[in-house]
Design a protein around this motif. Structure first.
Motif, PDB file in Angstrom:
ATOM      1  N   LYS A 129       4.434   1.382 -10.261  1.00  0.00           N
ATOM      2  CA  LYS A 129       4.796   2.754 -10.624  1.00  0.00           C
ATOM      3  C   LYS A 129       4.566   3.022 -12.109  1.00  0.00           C
ATOM      4  N   GLU A 130       4.910   2.028 -12.922  1.00  0.00           N
ATOM      5  CA  GLU A 130       4.706   2.173 -14.364  1.00  0.00           C
ATOM      6  C   GLU A 130       3.225   2.399 -14.682  1.00  0.00           C
TER       7      GLU A 130
ATOM      8  N   ARG B  71       1.654 -17.245  -4.923  1.00  0.00           N
ATOM      9  CA  ARG B  71       1.570 -16.384  -3.736  1.00  0.00           C
ATOM     10  C   ARG B  71       2.930 -15.870  -3.249  1.00  0.00           C
ATOM     11  N   PRO B  72       4.004 -16.684  -3.323  1.00  0.00           N
ATOM     12  CA  PRO B  72       5.291 -16.183  -2.842  1.00  0.00           C
ATOM     13  C   PRO B  72       5.756 -14.897  -3.531  1.00  0.00           C
ATOM     14  N   LEU B  73       5.272 -14.635  -4.762  1.00  0.00           N
ATOM     15  CA  LEU B  73       5.661 -13.404  -5.458  1.00  0.00           C
ATOM     16  C   LEU B  73       5.158 -12.154  -4.740  1.00  0.00           C
ATOM     17  N   LYS B  74       4.205 -12.319  -3.858  1.00  0.00           N
ATOM     18  CA  LYS B  74       3.670 -11.168  -3.131  1.00  0.00           C
ATOM     19  C   LYS B  74       4.728 -10.522  -2.243  1.00  0.00           C
ATOM     20  N   GLY B  75       5.757 -11.281  -1.898  1.00  0.00           N
ATOM     21  CA  GLY B  75       6.841 -10.738  -1.097  1.00  0.00           C
ATOM     22  C   GLY B  75       7.939 -10.085  -1.915  1.00  0.00           C
ATOM     23  N   ARG B  76       7.835 -10.146  -3.264  1.00  0.00           N
ATOM     24  CA  ARG B  76       8.841  -9.520  -4.129  1.00  0.00           C
ATOM     25  C   ARG B  76       8.494  -8.052  -4.315  1.00  0.00           C
ATOM     26  N   LEU B  77       8.724  -7.263  -3.285  1.00  0.00           N
ATOM     27  CA  LEU B  77       8.256  -5.882  -3.257  1.00  0.00           C
ATOM     28  C   LEU B  77       8.899  -5.010  -4.343  1.00  0.00           C
ATOM     29  N   GLU B  78      10.181  -5.217  -4.619  1.00  0.00           N
ATOM     30  CA  GLU B  78      10.844  -4.395  -5.637  1.00  0.00           C
ATOM     31  C   GLU B  78      10.254  -4.665  -7.019  1.00  0.00           C
ATOM     32  N   LEU B  79       9.979  -5.923  -7.291  1.00  0.00           N
ATOM     33  CA  LEU B  79       9.382  -6.300  -8.580  1.00  0.00           C
ATOM     34  C   LEU B  79       7.992  -5.700  -8.724  1.00  0.00           C
ATOM     35  N   ILE B  80       7.208  -5.785  -7.662  1.00  0.00           N
ATOM     36  CA  ILE B  80       5.854  -5.218  -7.672  1.00  0.00           C
ATOM     37  C   ILE B  80       5.915  -3.704  -7.803  1.00  0.00           C
ATOM     38  N   GLU B  81       6.832  -3.078  -7.073  1.00  0.00           N
ATOM     39  CA  GLU B  81       6.938  -1.612  -7.107  1.00  0.00           C
ATOM     40  C   GLU B  81       7.207  -1.101  -8.520  1.00  0.00           C
TER      41      GLU B  81
ATOM     42  N   ILE C  63      -2.314  -4.978 -13.175  1.00  0.00           N
ATOM     43  CA  ILE C  63      -0.986  -5.273 -13.683  1.00  0.00           C
ATOM     44  C   ILE C  63      -0.716  -6.754 -13.438  1.00  0.00           C
ATOM     45  N   LEU C  64       0.238  -7.307 -14.151  1.00  0.00           N
ATOM     46  CA  LEU C  64       0.644  -8.693 -13.945  1.00  0.00           C
ATOM     47  C   LEU C  64       2.113  -8.724 -13.554  1.00  0.00           C
TER      48      LEU C  64
ATOM     49  N   GLU D 162       0.820  -1.211   0.000  1.00  0.00           N
ATOM     50  CA  GLU D 162       0.000   0.000   0.000  1.00  0.00           C
ATOM     51  C   GLU D 162       0.856   1.264   0.000  1.00  0.00           C
ATOM     52  N   HIS D 163       2.029   1.216   0.640  1.00  0.00           N
ATOM     53  CA  HIS D 163       2.920   2.387   0.652  1.00  0.00           C
ATOM     54  C   HIS D 163       3.368   2.748  -0.762  1.00  0.00           C
ATOM     55  N   ILE D 164       3.575   1.742  -1.595  1.00  0.00           N
ATOM     56  CA  ILE D 164       3.993   2.000  -2.976  1.00  0.00           C
ATOM     57  C   ILE D 164       2.942   2.863  -3.680  1.00  0.00           C
TER      58      ILE D 164
END
Length: 383
Positions: free
Chosen positions: A344-345, A330-340, A379-380, A163-165
């Motif tokens: 942002k895009e 589900r483990p991808l949910k912890g990849r914050l840099e990838l999600i960010e 987004i995916l 949510e901070h992102i």
């Protein structure tokens, strides 16, 4: 005006699309996003009236009826948000390290309903004696319920951090106080659009429908899409498994998942190993197709949402999927840099891009059955 909007917002918590068309709903949402101290400060500044006691609804109405402009409220929110963020960050100091190497996460409880899980146990007629009962209870606690609690913790923590992102992005109006079913706001023209953030893996069930074929429905349809009748991914895998089951003495496939069937097949011979490689390539190809057009998976997540948590609210979906694996993403949910990076895009262009309108007919619950419309963005995130 305020009382009508407030009553409709409270009563139509499951359906926001029509409410968004009402005059001054944008103003109402902005004011709803303010906390008590913020409301008091703005009321005193813009009305000259000092307020100390009263219900939130009274404060909302006083500010709503004041001469403060929507732009002034937005400016105030963006000025105050850094203080709110700092407070939240202090409470979350240890969270990033906790989820960094969290390990496997599985929900394991359908619709988050622990009561149904307990019923399965107490109605289990295969239990032979007290020791058998206690063993099954211990197994339930150690596996499904422990896994469920770990997943709930992981889910909440990653939600808070992601949510901070969104809230830090200049095209987002953050909420200084939580609004039900609203995580952040976006201004497009003179409209304020509320979004509920949904971070979810793409379901095996969706991949089945995608393989069957998802096509645009006629304009007059209640659904944006309809399903063709090609073999699903599950049917293709199961058919191959059935073909070799007897000759290779394979286990019964009744309770096996796709990934379990594929793991068994890959161990048999080169021909079946090649089949598994081919079906994995097909999954990768589907993910590429999904990323090119995310509308169908947005539609699926509305049309087939669980009845207990049904809501017809605007959603910003963050979909998760592994490219070369059938494992739950589900483990991808912890990849914050990838999600960010992906978030942002999307937020960079959200002001000028069209926001999707989804049509779907909901039929999983008779009390909620009907035709709905709603706005969505997605987004995916893949790996």
């Amino acid at each position: 005006m305020f009382k009508n909007l407030h009553r409709e917002f409270e009563n139509k918590a499951t359906d926001l699309f029509e409410l968004q068309t009402k005059d001054n709903f944008s103003r109402y949402l902005l004011i709803r996003s303010l906390d008590r101290d913020h409301l008091k400060e703005l009321i005193e500044k813009h009305t000259g009236e000092e307020v100390n006691k009263g219900k939130f609804e009274d404060f909302y109405e006083k500010l709503f009826d004041s001469k403060i402009t929507n732009e002034e409220i937005i400016e105030y929110i963006k000025t105050e948000y850094p203080k709110v963020k700092e407070s939240r960050k202090e409470q979350e100091e240890y969270l990033p390290d906790i989820i960094k190497d969290f390990g496997e996460v599985k929900c394991g409880i359908r619709n988050d309903n622990l009561n149904d899980t307990a019923k399965e146990l107490v109605r289990d007629k295969t239990i032979k004696d007290k020791n058998d009962l206690e063993e099954k209870i211990d197994d339930l606690l150690e596996n499904r319920i422990k896994g469920y609690l770990l997943w709930q913790y992981y889910n909440q923590v990653t939600n808070d951090l992601i949510e901070h992102i969104f809230n830090d992005h200049p095209n987002v109006i953050p909420t200084l106080r939580k609004i039900k079913f609203v995580d952040f706001l976006v201004q497009k023209g003179d409209k304020i659009i509320p979004f509920d953030l949904k971070i979810t893996h793409i379901s095996d069930d969706y991949f089945d429908l995608h393989k069957k074929g998802i096509i645009d429905s006629p304009e007059e349809s209640h659904d944006s899409f309809s399903i063709e009748d090609n073999p699903s991914e599950q049917e293709i895998i199961k058919e191959k498994y059935k073909e070799y089951k007897r000759d290779l003495d394979l286990p019964n496939y009744g309770g096996l998942s796709k990934i379990e069937m594929l793991e068994i097949l890959a161990e048999q011979n080169d021909e079946l190993k090649n089949f598994v490689e081919d079906i994995t390539k097909e999954r990768n190809k589907m993910i590429e197709e999904i990323e090119e057009n995310l509308l169908p998976v947005e539609w699926w997540n509305y049309k087939f949402q669980g009845e207990r948590l049904f809501k017809n609210n605007n959603r910003f979906f963050v979909f998760l999927a592994f490219k070369n694996s059938f494992e739950d993403a589900r483990p991808l949910k912890g990849r914050l840099e990838l999600i960010e990076e992906k978030v942002k895009e999307k937020l960079d262009s959200i002001i000028k891009d069209d926001i999707n309108t989804i049509k779907y007919y909901y039929s999983k619950d008779r009390g909620l059955e009907g035709a709905y419309k709603i706005n969505s963005v997605s987004i995916l995130v893949t790996e």
